[in-house]
Each structure stands twice: as C-alpha cells, then as structure tokens.
Design an enzyme around this catalytic site. Structure first.
Site, mmCIF file in Angstrom:
data_model
loop_
_atom_site.group_PDB
_atom_site.id
_atom_site.type_symbol
_atom_site.label_atom_id
_atom_site.label_comp_id
_atom_site.label_asym_id
_atom_site.label_seq_id
_atom_site.Cartn_x
_atom_site.Cartn_y
_atom_site.Cartn_z
ATOM 1 C CB SER A 137 1.280 -3.114 -9.506
ATOM 2 O OG SER A 137 1.059 -1.726 -9.577
ATOM 3 C CG HIS A 173 3.196 -5.918 -7.228
ATOM 4 N ND1 HIS A 173 1.928 -6.401 -6.943
ATOM 5 C CD2 HIS A 173 3.136 -4.588 -7.006
ATOM 6 C CE1 HIS A 173 1.146 -5.409 -6.586
ATOM 7 N NE2 HIS A 173 1.845 -4.297 -6.608
ATOM 8 C CE LYS A 199 1.408 -4.547 -3.210
ATOM 9 N NZ LYS A 199 2.304 -3.409 -2.949
HETATM 10 C C1 PLP Z 1 2.446 -2.105 -2.447
HETATM 11 C C2 PLP Z 1 3.719 -1.466 -2.818
HETATM 12 C C3 PLP Z 1 4.436 -0.680 -1.910
HETATM 13 C C4 PLP Z 1 3.892 -0.350 -0.543
HETATM 14 O O1 PLP Z 1 3.990 -1.430 0.324
HETATM 15 P P1 PLP Z 1 3.503 -1.239 1.843
HETATM 16 O O2 PLP Z 1 4.342 -2.179 2.610
HETATM 17 O O3 PLP Z 1 2.051 -1.587 1.865
HETATM 18 O O4 PLP Z 1 3.760 0.176 2.209
HETATM 19 C C5 PLP Z 1 5.635 -0.171 -2.304
HETATM 20 N N1 PLP Z 1 6.145 -0.400 -3.530
HETATM 21 C C6 PLP Z 1 5.475 -1.129 -4.448
HETATM 22 C C7 PLP Z 1 6.070 -1.368 -5.798
HETATM 23 C C8 PLP Z 1 4.248 -1.684 -4.117
HETATM 24 O O5 PLP Z 1 3.581 -2.389 -5.025
#
Ligand code: PLP
Length: 415
Positions: free
Chosen positions: A190, A218, A249
């Site tokens: 990210s 992502h 996301k």
């Molecule tokens: C955002 C993210 C998470 C966490 O996701 P949530 O469902 O909000 O807990 C886990 N791993 C990665 C790579 C992320 O970017």
C-alpha cells in the site's frame, strides 16, 4: 482504582512526545458520504470544507453506491441488525454462507470463511494451521496485521528482503526440512503501490514444497483483467493456497474480511481460528451489501476499467508535469517529495486548494522517502482529477520541485 499521578504523567509524556515529533494523528471529521468529494471539518470546530478526496481506499467508488445502500437496507429488513452470537453458536445465517460461496466463486478458490475484518483473518489463520514444527517466511514489508498474526503463531518465523525472490529462495532452502512451510506476502503493497511477483513466488513454492499466502486487500475487485486480484494479474489463479482480503476497501468499504483458499485450510480456520470462534462475524446489512458488490462486479468490468483509465491518466499527467513518482501500475500513485516537512507543507497546501491527500514520512515510510500518497477511484470524474492536477502543479511550482531531480529537491530541502 489507582490511576496514579505518576502513571498519568507517564502517559501524558508519551502523547506529548508524539506531538513534538510531529507524528500525532489528528482525525478529520467528514460530514458527508464517503465519495469523490467529501465535506470535512478540520481542525475540530472549523467551518466545513468541500474537498476532492484522493486518499480513500474507495477504489471502485462503491462506498456510497445507491444499489449497495439499497441492498444493505433490504438486508437489514430481511435479516435484522445483529446476530448477538458468534458463528458456531447461533450466529450463522444463510446470507453468510451465500457470501462465502460468492467470494470463492469470485476469487476462484475452493472455499471461504468470513472474519469480522481482514486484520482478524490475518490474526487467526496462522495459528489455526501451523505449529512448532513449521516455518513462516514473510516479505519484510507485509502489512501490520500479518505481522501480528505471525507473532501469535508458534511456528518458526523468518523473513526475506522486500520483493527479493533470490533471498526468498535462500530461505526456502534453509528451512527445507520443516514440516509445513508458508510463504507470506501482500498482493499490492500500500505504501509504494508495487505488486508482488506471484508467478515467481508460486514457482518457488512449488519447487520447495511451500504453501503461499497472499493478502490481497489492496487488489481484490480491481487488479487483473476481471478484477479478481493479484493472482489473476500474475496468471496464477488456483495456485495461491491462501488469499486473505478485506471488504473494507474496494468491495464497498464497510467492514469484514475473509480467508479463502484450500478447503481443508478454511475448515481448520472454522474449527480453530480464535477471531472466528470468539468474535461476532459481519452484520447482516453489511453481508447483504457485499453480496450486492460482488454481483455488480461479476456482471461487468466497467468500474475496474474506469479505475484503470483514471489511474493511467493521473500517473501520466503527474509525470508530465514534472513530479517524481514511485513506479507502478496500480491506483496507488505516490508522489515523492523525500523531505518530511515538505510532505506536510504540500499536503496542507493541497487542503487549502480543496484537495485531500496525506503526506507520509518516517516511520510510516523509510527515512528520506517522504511522499504524498494519492489513491485513485472509479468515483473520480475527469473534472475531479483535472482540478486535483491543477492544485498539484500550482503547489509544485510554489516549492519549485517540478522537473527537478531527487538530488535537486533534497539539496534544497534536506532529507
Ligand atoms: C487494510 C488492510 C488490512 C485490514 O483490513 P480490515 O478489514 O480493515 O481489517 C489487512 N491487510 C492489508 C494488506 C490491508 O491493506
């Protein structure tokens, strides 16, 4: 009750140190839906400001999509608000099973288990399948939630240098006598927006008898020709043993996550993963919303295609204007400024110009690699992107960094 003055003073000092180091996180209050444009109160008490949002993970623009909202309403009416139970007691509805089946179909996996979040999926999966005789070998830049999950598991822990497959191979050779070997990576990273070489990793895993886990948070919904994720983009669908991902996301952005992959691994998580056993799963309206999201994405690739076109345009336009970008081809486009203070000043000026993006600096990114991270969305129309670009160019001129090399920028601003 013994919250002593000494304890309070010690905590106060930690907070003060965050303030003076400039890494105290101050939230901005959004008074609108999550979308391409948002209304923001910042600092607290200030009048609302309308901003173009280029820092959300709302990649597909589904966070406030009318059909998703409608589906969540219908889910609320049909299956209620909450479960008041964990899954294995009386917290499983038909729609939870339906969502699991749909995710498996979408990702091309054997089975899927829902978790309250992807953080919980990552916290639970390692301990559920591995023990002391096993080894976990992770990329050094994996997401914090993978690091936490790895820490909770008794298997031996090792790492390889970011994206360095030669180093990974050395580690696979070093650990060849372990019972189970699990290689761990993010699909898309990210901070830099770079993508793991999953084809190379699958090949190494096959050669050395290791499993592969990819956190595709992502990527799910938009990377790859039909948006299935990094495994589709890299041509290894069906060959990644474990995919973890989030619904928080691209897939509507509400909440929830999952472990998807080999059916025995999913069943072991159902039997043993602690965040699954001891925490409520995704609430019915959100389940209904995610089902609708997967329906929308299965019907057409229109949204991921628009996201791709937007991202290409944005990257090309910034580069032509003379900004230094972190190379890549994801909707994450980091604009490199190198100097921490410059990244903060730049973000503040963008805000004044009506553009919301965040400046990142050490320790979130390596020392001397401060940047503005921009994230593109299918919700962005050309007029949003053009206005944001104008703001970037105006501020780039103000700080005289357009067309300048890294050395010219750091000579002037320092590292
Ligand atoms: C955002 C993210 C998470 C966490 O996701 P949530 O469902 O909000 O807990 C886990 N791993 C990665 C790579 C992320 O970017």
């Amino acid at each position: 009750m013994a919250y002593t003055e000494q304890t309070q003073a010690a905590f106060r000092e930690v907070l003060d140190n965050l303030q003076s180091a400039g890494i105290f996180k101050q939230e901005r209050y959004i008074h609108s839906l999550q979308d391409a444009e948002i209304e923001v109160e910042f600092p607290p008490g200030a009048p609302l400001k309308k901003l173009i949002n280029i820092c959300a993970n709302n990649y597909l623009g589904l966070s406030s999509h009318p059909e998703v909202i409608k589906a969540a309403h219908a889910g609320l009416d049909a299956r209620g608000y909450g479960m008041s139970s964990v899954r294995f007691i009386c917290g499983t509805q038909d729609i939870h099973k339906e969502l699991e089946a749909r995710v498996s179909r979408f990702l091309g996996t054997e089975d899927t288990i829902l978790f309250p979040s992807c953080l919980d999926a990552n916290a639970g999966v390692f301990e559920a399948i591995l023990g002391e005789e096993d080894v976990m070998i992770s990329d050094r830049l994996v997401h914090a939630s993978l690091i936490d999950g790895i820490r909770l598991c008794k298997a031996e822990k090792d790492t390889f240098k970011h994206a360095d497959l030669k180093h990974l191979e050395d580690k696979l050779i070093l650990h060849k006598d372990k019972r189970h070997k699990l290689v761990i990576t993010d699909g898309v990273y990210s901070m830099d927006g770079d993508m793991a070489d999953l084809a190379g990793m699958v090949e190494l895993c096959e050669r050395y008898g290791a499993m592969l886990l990819v956190d595709d948070s992502h990527a799910t919904g938009f990377i790859g020709e039909t948006g299935r994720g990094t495994h589709e983009k890299c041509g290894v669908m069906g060959k990644v043993d474990i995919i973890t991902t989030t619904f928080g996301k691209g897939l509507g952005g509400a909440s929830g996550g999952c472990v998807s992959g080999r059916k025995e691994i999913v069943e072991l998580c159902r039997q043993k993963a602690r965040p699954y056993l001891f925490s409520n799963t995704i609430a019915p309206p959100v389940v209904a919303g995610v089902i609708k999201v997967l329906e929308l994405l299965s019907d057409t690739t229109e949204r991921r295609d628009k996201l791709e076109q937007n991202s290409i345009w944005w990257r090309k336009s910034l580069a032509e204007a003379g900004f230094i970008l972190q190379p890549g081809d994801t909707p994450i486009v980091p604009v490199m400024l190198f100097n921490a203070k410059l990244s903060q000043d730049f973000a503040r000026d963008l805000y004044e110009e009506g553009v919301y993006a965040i400046g990142f600096f050490f320790p979130v990114v390596p020392q001397g690699k401060a940047r503005i991270r921009t994230q593109i969305s299918a919700a962005h129309e050309m007029h949003h992107l053009e206005k944001a670009l104008d703001a970037f160019i105006k501020i780039g001129k103000k700080y005289d960094i357009l067309g300048k090399t890294k050395n010219e920028i750091t000579d002037h601003y320092g590292l």
